[in-house]
Design an enzyme around this catalytic site. Sequence first.
Site, mmCIF file in Angstrom:
data_model
loop_
_atom_site.group_PDB
_atom_site.id
_atom_site.type_symbol
_atom_site.label_atom_id
_atom_site.label_comp_id
_atom_site.label_asym_id
_atom_site.label_seq_id
_atom_site.Cartn_x
_atom_site.Cartn_y
_atom_site.Cartn_z
ATOM 1 N N HIS A 163 12.122 -8.708 -42.173
ATOM 2 C CA HIS A 163 11.738 -8.109 -40.885
ATOM 3 C C HIS A 163 12.558 -6.838 -40.667
ATOM 4 C CE1 HIS A 163 11.197 -7.508 -36.616
ATOM 5 N NE2 HIS A 163 10.134 -8.290 -36.691
ATOM 6 N N GLU A 206 4.110 -3.900 -40.387
ATOM 7 C CA GLU A 206 4.677 -3.637 -39.059
ATOM 8 C C GLU A 206 5.305 -2.242 -39.040
ATOM 9 O OE1 GLU A 206 5.717 -7.450 -36.794
ATOM 10 O OE2 GLU A 206 7.373 -7.082 -38.157
HETATM 11 P P1 PGA Z 1 6.775 -7.244 -30.851
HETATM 12 O O1 PGA Z 1 7.509 -7.726 -32.168
HETATM 13 O O2 PGA Z 1 5.473 -8.003 -30.761
HETATM 14 O O3 PGA Z 1 7.715 -7.563 -29.752
HETATM 15 O O4 PGA Z 1 6.534 -5.773 -31.025
HETATM 16 C C1 PGA Z 1 6.798 -7.881 -33.365
HETATM 17 C C2 PGA Z 1 7.770 -8.186 -34.457
HETATM 18 O O5 PGA Z 1 8.919 -7.729 -34.380
HETATM 19 O O6 PGA Z 1 7.442 -8.898 -35.407
#
Ligand code: PGA
Length: 225
Positions: free
Chosen positions: A95, A152
């Site tokens: 992540h 992401e």
């Molecule tokens: P968020 O986080 O939905 O708060 O943007 C997503 C993530 O960090 O996986």
Amino acid sequence: MTTHARKRVLANWKANKTLSQARQWAEKFLQQELRDDYEYVVCPPFPHLSAIATEFPQLTLAVQDLSTFEAGPYTGEVPGYVLQDLQVRYAILGHSERRKYQHETSALVAAKAEIALSAGITPVICVDREEFENQLDQLDAKVRNNSVFAYEPVHAISSFGGHEDPLEITLETIDHLRRVAGSHVPVLYGGSVDPDNSLMYLQRSEIDGVLVGKASLDAEVFARL
Ligand code: PGA
């Protein structure tokens, strides 16, 4: 494209919730009207896994990290086989918060993915828009073929600003990611997903699910995705 019929919808609680708050969340979530075409997955902090697994066996569990070590003298580590025993199905790896705050490298993420697979846990490997070619480069064929990827863009994550890209950019990047990682790999999207925008992602055949942080903390909000 994926062969997994249901969209994966992951609640990444990050470093939030006491055990009693986690129990309240699970009770409330299971009272909501849930969709059969989603596989809902809850990712609690490590200490809550055992209680949630035992008291709410209907919930599918993921962890937010996993050790590179197997059993042995590794103080503070939580090895894969312990998590396997708790019926953990997925491990979020690499992540962007871990890459930033724990300085995790792509080589480390690749090693964690190997350990996850050997414990029967499916890696959910997070990659960024600018970096994904390098991030994928470290993964061997076995990991690529057996992992789920979570695209992401860092700037879209709520904790890093929450600036969403236009959908076309997201789809173009996911297409590019599949050209590098393999046309069949499941790809989730993550970054400020909430009940107002979730269907824009989940209705697309190119997107196999969503990884949700902030909007997963309230069970009713999460169930509205
Ligand atoms: P968020 O986080 O939905 O708060 O943007 C997503 C993530 O960090 O996986």
